[in-house]
Design an enzyme around this catalytic site. Structure first.
Site, PDB file in Angstrom:
ATOM      1  N   GLY A  69     -38.097  23.760 -24.603  1.00 32.48           N
ATOM      2  CA  GLY A  69     -37.302  22.544 -24.755  1.00 32.48           C
ATOM      3  C   GLY A  69     -36.191  22.736 -25.773  1.00 32.48           C
TER       4      GLY A  69
ATOM      5  CG  ASP B 150     -43.655  21.475 -33.048  1.00 33.70           C
ATOM      6  OD1 ASP B 150     -43.638  20.613 -32.147  1.00 33.70           O
ATOM      7  OD2 ASP B 150     -42.654  22.149 -33.363  1.00 33.70           O
TER       8      ASP B 150
ATOM      9  CE  LYS C 164     -41.408  27.664 -30.628  1.00 31.17           C
ATOM     10  NZ  LYS C 164     -40.928  26.467 -29.889  1.00 31.17           N
TER      11      LYS C 164
END
Ligand code: S3P
Length: 445
Positions: free
Chosen positions: A100, A326, A27
């Protein structure tokens, strides 16, 4: 998406996880490849792009700012960018949905252009702090025209027509903040420097170099870096290969560790050392994770072969947090199945993610019969070991994809089923997650 009816999902105790898969593209690199391609004159190509909702929102934003992006299928994209400082005034607000990363990086990129842009997102993103990026960008000449309380979204930013270079010591360990300053610094004359006390993921630096910018990163203090970018470069179009996302690989990987009799291979997982804190920690807990067929494709990758392992509790140092920021949710799931306690230190930043992940992780485990304590910024999970994780709870996902996936992985090995209130947000980062997991043997319905 936030307005759609919630789609609950239940995970049940499953047979062994078995097979070989490639999880979607990283990502962080996917967002950056699109943004840098859009800031480059000529044809940039990308393969392996993550086509999750977060990244598709960044693609939309790049189009709204004047770049041409073509989706060729199967993660292949072609981009014709507008050049550094060349973004056009968008016709309406840019909506970043849940992301974000997309939002903060584009705020930085737009801050170096003489355009006025309104940024918005869903309820989760509207609640997240944006002041941290606005502070340095204002020093570079951008102006906040309007914003919600505390500089939050929706916010309108007037970019600087003549941005100033900046030397900035980052007050928080955040790759998004670092990247926002560097992307704004592209349009400024002279050198822009970011100093970080703790090194965070360096994909922006690596990709800027790949696109031909002059950028130098030096060690700073015990764990930090000092990164200096030469402004106003002529970026050259390149090809970007996006490797498989280690943060997405984490979910099937932990499922294989905790579901008895499993053996799973995860292909071409990125092993950038600033992203692999989870794998280090799991190995310390006793996990069997082999690295096979190592390659260097701009980032180091390997196939990871994972087998079910007897895990024991460990103490995770605060200094490791940036390299696994994360992954604490899924680590907490692994810790719940381990023998003994796991203490995770220095988790302050978890409070400002897609949800308050410190509270949400504790809640996810507690409703499924696992004892958890929060002491300041530390979380202690009391592992259930051979007793087993009771399960039987319903987990609130708080618009957070990683809570949803972590809770489901727990349910594959717990005694009772684990239900989540909404699976919709999984699509932000891991399209096809449910089908992929079912293909490996997961009981999800
Ligand atoms: C990201 C940085 C991290 C991480 C996020 C992706 C990035 O956020 O949590 O999922 O791509 O730069 P912070 O910069 O807020 O730590």
């Amino acid at each position: 998406m936030s307005s759609a009816a919630p789609t609950p999902l239940t995970a049940r105790r499953s047979g062994p996880m078995a097979g070989q898969i490639r999880v979607p593209g990283d990502k962080s690199i996917s967002h950056r490849a699109l943004i840098l391609g859009a800031m480059t004159v000529g044809e940039t190509t990308v393969s392996g792009l993550l086509e999750g909702e977060d990244v598709l929102n960044t693609a939309k934003a790049m189009r709204a700012l004047g770049a041409k992006l073509e989706r060729l299928g199967d993660g292949n994209w072609r981009i014709h960018g507008v050049g550094v400082g060349g973004f056009a005034q968008p016709a309406g607000p840019l909506d970043f949905g849940n992301s974000g990363t997309g939002c903060r990086l584009v705020i930085g990129a737009a801050a170096g252009c003489g355009i006025t842009v309104t940024f918005d997102g869903d309820a989760s993103l509207r609640s997240r702090p944006m002041r941290r990026v606005l502070d340095p960008l204002e020093k570079m000449g951008a102006r906040v025209v309007s914003a919600a309380d505390g500089g939050r979204l929706p916010l309108t930013l007037q970019g600087a027509s003549d941005p100033l270079p900046l030397e900035y010591e980052s007050p928080v360990p955040s790759a998004q903040l670092k990247s926002a300053v560097l992307l704004a610094g592209l349009a400024a004359p002279g050198e822009t420097t970011v100093i970080e006390a703790e090194a965070t993921r360096d994909h922006t630096e690596k990709l800027l170099k790949h696109f031909g910018a002059r950028i130098v990163s030096k060690p700073y203090g015990d764990h930090g870096r000092r990164i200096t970018l030469q402004g106003q470069p002529e970026l050259s179009p390149v090809h970007v290969t996006v490797p498989a996302d280690p943060s997405s690989a984490a979910f099937p990987l932990v499922a294989a560790l905790i579901v008895p009799g499993s053996e799973l291979t995860l292909e071409s997982v990125m092993l950038n050392p600033l992203r692999t804190g989870l794998f280090t920690t799991l190995r310390e807990m006793g996990a069997s994770i082999e690295e096979l067929d190592k390659k260097d494709e701009g980032e180091e990758t390997a196939n990871l072969r994972v087998r079910t392992s007897k895990l024991k509790g460990v103490d995770v140092p605060a200094a490791r947090a940036p390299s696994m920021i994360d992954e604490y949710l899924i680590l907490a799931v692994a810790a719940a199945f381990a023998e003994g306690d796991t203490r995770m230190r220095g988790l302050k930043e978890l409070r400002v993610k897609e949800s308050d992940r410190l509270e949400a992780t504790a809640e996810m485990l507690r409703v499924n019969g696992v004892k958890v304590d929060i002491e300041g910024d530390d979380m202690i999970v009391h592992g259930m070991g051979t007793t087993g994780v009771p399960g039987g709870g319903e987990v609130k996902t708080h618009m957070d994809h990683r809570i949803a996936m972590s809770a489901l992985m727990m349910g594959l090995a717990s005694i009772g089923p684990v239900r989540i209130d909404d699976s919709a947000f999984i699509a932000t980062s891991f399209p096809g997650f449910v089908e992929t997991m079912r293909g490996l043997g997961a009981e999800l319905s």
